[in-house]
Design a protein around this motif. Structure first.
Motif, PDB file in Angstrom:
ATOM      1  N   VAL B 265       0.842  -1.202   0.000  1.00  0.00           N
ATOM      2  CA  VAL B 265       0.000   0.000   0.000  1.00  0.00           C
ATOM      3  C   VAL B 265       0.879   1.253   0.000  1.00  0.00           C
ATOM      4  N   ALA B 266       1.922   1.228   0.851  1.00  0.00           N
ATOM      5  CA  ALA B 266       2.808   2.400   0.958  1.00  0.00           C
ATOM      6  C   ALA B 266       3.568   2.627  -0.344  1.00  0.00           C
ATOM      7  N   ILE B 267       4.064   1.547  -0.941  1.00  0.00           N
ATOM      8  CA  ILE B 267       4.846   1.675  -2.187  1.00  0.00           C
ATOM      9  C   ILE B 267       3.944   2.188  -3.311  1.00  0.00           C
ATOM     10  N   ASP B 268       2.723   1.641  -3.390  1.00  0.00           N
ATOM     11  CA  ASP B 268       1.800   2.077  -4.451  1.00  0.00           C
ATOM     12  C   ASP B 268       1.510   3.569  -4.325  1.00  0.00           C
ATOM     13  N   LYS B 269       1.446   4.015  -3.052  1.00  0.00           N
ATOM     14  CA  LYS B 269       1.154   5.433  -2.822  1.00  0.00           C
ATOM     15  C   LYS B 269       2.385   6.287  -3.142  1.00  0.00           C
ATOM     16  N   ALA B 270       3.559   5.770  -2.775  1.00  0.00           N
ATOM     17  CA  ALA B 270       4.795   6.540  -2.966  1.00  0.00           C
ATOM     18  C   ALA B 270       5.214   6.599  -4.439  1.00  0.00           C
ATOM     19  N   VAL B 271       4.892   5.544  -5.178  1.00  0.00           N
ATOM     20  CA  VAL B 271       5.293   5.510  -6.598  1.00  0.00           C
ATOM     21  C   VAL B 271       4.031   5.358  -7.447  1.00  0.00           C
ATOM     22  N   PRO B 272       3.368   6.494  -7.772  1.00  0.00           N
ATOM     23  CA  PRO B 272       2.139   6.391  -8.573  1.00  0.00           C
ATOM     24  C   PRO B 272       2.450   5.981 -10.015  1.00  0.00           C
ATOM     25  N   LEU B 273       1.540   5.243 -10.619  1.00  0.00           N
ATOM     26  CA  LEU B 273       1.746   4.763 -11.990  1.00  0.00           C
ATOM     27  C   LEU B 273       0.557   5.148 -12.854  1.00  0.00           C
ATOM     28  N   PRO B 274       0.825   5.464 -14.134  1.00  0.00           N
ATOM     29  CA  PRO B 274      -0.315   5.551 -15.047  1.00  0.00           C
ATOM     30  C   PRO B 274      -0.813   4.126 -15.273  1.00  0.00           C
ATOM     31  N   SER B 275      -2.069   3.960 -15.603  1.00  0.00           N
ATOM     32  CA  SER B 275      -2.538   2.589 -15.803  1.00  0.00           C
ATOM     33  C   SER B 275      -2.303   2.175 -17.244  1.00  0.00           C
ATOM     34  N   GLY B 276      -2.227   0.869 -17.455  1.00  0.00           N
ATOM     35  CA  GLY B 276      -2.057   0.334 -18.812  1.00  0.00           C
ATOM     36  C   GLY B 276      -3.219   0.773 -19.690  1.00  0.00           C
ATOM     37  N   ALA B 277      -4.421   0.878 -19.085  1.00  0.00           N
ATOM     38  CA  ALA B 277      -5.614   1.274 -19.849  1.00  0.00           C
ATOM     39  C   ALA B 277      -5.477   2.706 -20.356  1.00  0.00           C
ATOM     40  N   ASP B 278      -4.850   3.594 -19.537  1.00  0.00           N
ATOM     41  CA  ASP B 278      -4.632   4.990 -19.963  1.00  0.00           C
ATOM     42  C   ASP B 278      -3.768   5.036 -21.213  1.00  0.00           C
ATOM     43  N   THR B 335       2.444   8.124 -26.703  1.00  0.00           N
ATOM     44  CA  THR B 335       2.287   7.469 -25.390  1.00  0.00           C
ATOM     45  C   THR B 335       3.634   7.102 -24.773  1.00  0.00           C
ATOM     46  N   GLU B 336       4.701   7.551 -25.451  1.00  0.00           N
ATOM     47  CA  GLU B 336       6.033   7.157 -24.999  1.00  0.00           C
ATOM     48  C   GLU B 336       6.284   7.533 -23.531  1.00  0.00           C
ATOM     49  N   ASN B 337       5.923   8.762 -23.185  1.00  0.00           N
ATOM     50  CA  ASN B 337       6.181   9.210 -21.811  1.00  0.00           C
ATOM     51  C   ASN B 337       5.386   8.402 -20.797  1.00  0.00           C
ATOM     52  N   LEU B 338       4.104   8.194 -21.169  1.00  0.00           N
ATOM     53  CA  LEU B 338       3.254   7.398 -20.260  1.00  0.00           C
ATOM     54  C   LEU B 338       3.803   5.991 -20.113  1.00  0.00           C
ATOM     55  N   SER B 339       4.174   5.444 -21.246  1.00  0.00           N
ATOM     56  CA  SER B 339       4.640   4.064 -21.265  1.00  0.00           C
ATOM     57  C   SER B 339       5.945   3.912 -20.491  1.00  0.00           C
ATOM     58  N   THR B 340       6.859   4.870 -20.674  1.00  0.00           N
ATOM     59  CA  THR B 340       8.137   4.826 -19.946  1.00  0.00           C
ATOM     60  C   THR B 340       7.893   4.993 -18.446  1.00  0.00           C
ATOM     61  N   ALA B 341       6.959   5.913 -18.118  1.00  0.00           N
ATOM     62  CA  ALA B 341       6.653   6.127 -16.694  1.00  0.00           C
ATOM     63  C   ALA B 341       6.089   4.848 -16.090  1.00  0.00           C
ATOM     64  N   TYR B 342       5.240   4.173 -16.864  1.00  0.00           N
ATOM     65  CA  TYR B 342       4.616   2.946 -16.378  1.00  0.00           C
ATOM     66  C   TYR B 342       5.677   1.856 -16.163  1.00  0.00           C
ATOM     67  N   ARG B 343       6.559   1.741 -17.166  1.00  0.00           N
ATOM     68  CA  ARG B 343       7.609   0.721 -17.098  1.00  0.00           C
ATOM     69  C   ARG B 343       8.570   0.997 -15.924  1.00  0.00           C
ATOM     70  N   ASN B 344       9.085   2.227 -15.896  1.00  0.00           N
ATOM     71  CA  ASN B 344      10.064   2.561 -14.852  1.00  0.00           C
ATOM     72  C   ASN B 344       9.439   2.553 -13.454  1.00  0.00           C
ATOM     73  N   GLY B 376       9.486 -13.106 -12.217  1.00  0.00           N
ATOM     74  CA  GLY B 376       9.216 -11.914 -11.415  1.00  0.00           C
ATOM     75  C   GLY B 376       8.834 -10.737 -12.293  1.00  0.00           C
ATOM     76  N   THR B 377       8.640  -9.584 -11.653  1.00  0.00           N
ATOM     77  CA  THR B 377       8.270  -8.367 -12.390  1.00  0.00           C
ATOM     78  C   THR B 377       9.344  -7.990 -13.399  1.00  0.00           C
ATOM     79  N   ALA B 378      10.614  -8.139 -12.996  1.00  0.00           N
ATOM     80  CA  ALA B 378      11.715  -7.768 -13.896  1.00  0.00           C
ATOM     81  C   ALA B 378      11.668  -8.618 -15.163  1.00  0.00           C
ATOM     82  N   ALA B 379      11.365  -9.911 -15.007  1.00  0.00           N
ATOM     83  CA  ALA B 379      11.300 -10.804 -16.176  1.00  0.00           C
ATOM     84  C   ALA B 379      10.137 -10.403 -17.071  1.00  0.00           C
ATOM     85  N   SER B 380       9.022  -9.996 -16.437  1.00  0.00           N
ATOM     86  CA  SER B 380       7.848  -9.600 -17.204  1.00  0.00           C
ATOM     87  C   SER B 380       8.145  -8.335 -18.022  1.00  0.00           C
TER      88      SER B 380
END
Lengths: 236, 422
Positions: B265-278, B335-344, B376-380
């Motif tokens: 919960v804390a990590i999700d709050k600290a590192v917000p992500l755009p959604s894949g749907a966006d 969508t490059e910026n969104l996509s990079t933000a999502y990935r990183n 893991g997430t890194a492999a994905s």
């Protein structure tokens, strides 16, 4: 030779004085019985000799060894038989004896075990039965056989005749008399005034953690149970 | 002296014989063996299913392309109708730790169109599994096994005290180290072997490398060691077995449930992500808008990034394949910026979760096994990156043919890059 010695022994349990400066000793070849009511400090005394309870003042010595500073060496020369000895229910008498003897690194032969079980009059048919099917008295006999097999210089017995029938009690008394005659020092705690008078050379009477009386037998006369009984009741 | 008769070996034999007579130990050994076999079997079945799925999708895709290829008469339609199978085949240890393969895509059937939307158009076969997770070996070892260890070790001493044997045992034993520590070690070893053997056996069937199996076994061993030491220390506490059990289960709840859940919960709050749907939506809007705006605007956006095709002139006002693919690429650029933000962001969340797992041993073990299994997430994310690289190779293959108006030659289709699915 002085085998067990309590010197101004004070023990505190749950912030309360369980033993309050008791002094006594047990010589080799002697049976010493500690009598007292519930909570008088009998079992506490045994546990302090075994090193499970540390004196707040005074000291306990086993064969000259101060228990506090060398628990392992002190335990090596003692065998402790707890009240209603609970051996392992899922093992038979043989397996229990073997296990506890291996724990103590005491090497015995099969015939030694058979001899000890015969000596405590445990019926041979029951030797290979799991202890869960034993009566309390039968379990006690196995535990007594264990103390015979340990063959240490000192025996500490906590209510050893509890659960035994009168005939078995007589046999037990004869047995520990025999052990004492062979030089063992025996300290037993008991409620049984008459049994103690029958078997012990000396009896110490405990009340509220203090030794309030001591009785000795003489070569020509055992301790008079009436006198001890009266003292016991007075100090209960 | 016979080496089997040394005091040390005799002591071990004594306690092995004692432990072997204990029905409780046998009970938990059977339970752990059954759970381990089940977890490995579930994992194995899932991996087999994934392999079959990949094989059938690759075959179906080939068949479909072969069937459709007769209709292709220019490079534009060839690129449009040609589907390319990408997949991340499960590793030979994935049966033990399915990891993110439950809720992250590991297969895409992509085309030369805008890519980002294709990546985030999820294909999750059973969404309910994304909540509960699968019962695999990593879950068993990391979350269930500590509870079994607790059940096996919590009353090692308390049960002896309750039975009135404690003082007799302790006053009888010649070396105290040969009692409680040895009992703890033997009980732990017994259930640990029951846990590991099915996993090692399945590994041998799957051709898992010895080093992977060894690493996994060491990870589980260290984790088991941690919990055994905890149980040993807490069970030495002179309290009733109920208090000891409650304390140990409480520690498990805190380290295996509360800490990871709270940290998430804390990590999700600290590192917000755009959604894949966006990302998907934004890209589709950009691509769809391209039909309504002058071609020059699209081409300018495209040529800024790909000046080598600057000589190309779109054919106004008719449909033009190069322009069509250009606005697909512009869709990706938008969508490059969104996509990079999502990935990183996902990588950053994963990195922080990795640090947090240092104080949550169950998560640490699960993550370590997933890392070993490449699930893991890194492999994905690595798979997504490989899809992007592959897609850019497709563009490199088709763009010269499209922008230079090369005549269509279907024999060249053999040179279309193929995805390396490992």
């Amino acid at each position: 030779m002085m085998m067990l010695q309590a010197d101004s022994l004070h023990i505190k349990r749950a912030n309360r004085a369980a033993l309050n400066g008791i002094n006594f000793h047990v010589n080799s070849g002697e049976i010493y019985a500690l009598l007292g009511g519930n909570g008088a400090g009998k079992s506490t005394t045994l546990l302090s000799f075994l090193g499970f309870l540390k004196p707040s003042q005074g000291q306990v010595r086993v064969k000259g060894i101060e228990v506090k500073s060398n628990i392992a060496a002190a335990r090596k020369v003692m065998t402790y038989l707890p009240e209603s000895a609970s051996l392992y229910d899922h093992m038979n008498a043989y397996e229990n004896l073997k296990y506890f003897l291996q724990l103590a690194k005491r090497h015995v032969t099969e015939s030694d075990i058979q001899h000890a079980l015969n000596r405590v009059s445990l019926n041979q048919d029951s030797w290979k039965i799991k202890l869960r099917d034993y009566s309390k008295g039968m379990r006690q006999k196995v535990a007594i056989a264990l103390s015979i097999l340990r063959d240490t210089d000192i025996l500490l017995l906590d209510e050893p005749t509890s659960g035994l029938d009168p005939a078995a009690i007589d046999e037990f008394h004869a047995l520990i008399r025999d052990l004492a005659n062979n030089g063992k020092a025996i300290l037993m705690v008991t409620h049984d005034v008459y049994g103690a008078c029958q078997v012990a050379e000396r009896i110490g009477l405990l009340r509220d953690g203090q030794l309030v009386g001591e009785f000795s037998s003489h070569s020509d006369a055992p301790i008079d149970p009436q006198i001890v009984h009266s003292a016991f009741l007075r100090n209960k | 002296m016979n080496p089997l008769e040394t005091p040390f070996i005799k002591t071990i034999r004594r306690e092995i014989a004692f432990t072997a007579r204990d029905h409780t130990v046998w009970f938990w050994m059977i339970i752990v063996t059954c759970l381990s076999v089940l977890s490995v079997a579930f994992g194995q079945a899932e991996i087999k299913h994934q392999h079959v799925q990949i094989q059938s999708l690759v075959q179906a895709n080939e068949a479909s392309n072969t069937l459709e290829s007769s209709k292709w008469n220019d490079w534009g339609s060839a690129a449009f109708y040609h589907y390319h199978m990408t997949y991340d085949a499960p590793s030979d240890f994935a049966f033990a730790a399915l990891g993110q393969r439950d809720n992250q895509p590991w297969k895409h059937r992509i085309r030369m169109l805008a890519l980002e939307g294709q990546i985030y158009e999820r294909d999750v076969s059973n969404p309910s599994i994304t909540i509960i997770g699968r019962f695999d070996f990593s879950f068993l070892a990391a979350f269930v096994f500590p509870l079994i260890l607790i059940m096996l070790l919590y009353d090692l001493r308390a049960s002896e005290i309750k039975a009135g044997r404690y003082h007799l045992l302790v006053s009888s034993v010649s070396h105290i180290a040969s009692l409680w520590p040895l009992r703890t070690i033997l009980r732990t070893t017994a259930v640990l072997l029951c846990l590991l053997v099915p996993m090692i056996f399945a590994g041998a069937i799957n051709g898992t490398s010895l080093s992977t199996l060894l690493q996994a076994s060491i990870m589980v061993l260290l984790f088991t060691l941690f919990w055994s030491v905890v149980c040993y220390i807490v069970s030495a506490w002179r309290q009733s077995s109920a208090i000891i059990l409650t304390t140990l289960v409480g520690l498990w709840v805190v380290t295996a449930v509360v800490l990871p859940a709270g940290a998430k919960v804390a990590i999700d709050k600290a590192v917000p992500l755009p959604s894949g749907a966006d990302i998907l939506l934004h890209q589709r809007e950009t691509v769809n808008d391209a039909w309504d705006i002058p071609k020059e605007i699209t081409m300018n956006n495209f040529l800024q990034r790909h000046p080598k095709w600057a000589n190309y002139q779109p054919k106004p006002p008719s449909f033009d394949w190069p322009w069509y693919y250009a606005f697909q690429q512009v869709g990706d650029q938008a969508t490059e910026n969104l996509s990079t933000a999502y990935r990183n962001g996902r990588l950053q969340r994963d990195r922080i979760a990795g640090w947090v797992s240092l104080i949550a041993p169950s998560s640490l073990l699960e993550r370590s096994l997933q890392s070993l299994a490449n699930t893991g997430t890194a492999a994905s994310i690595d798979y997504e990156d490989r899809v992007r690289i592959y897609h850019s190779k497709l563009r490199e293959f088709y763009y010269p043919k499209l922008f230079r108006h090369e005549p269509y030659d279907k024999t060249h289709l053999n040179k279309v890059p193929r995805f390396n699915g490992r």
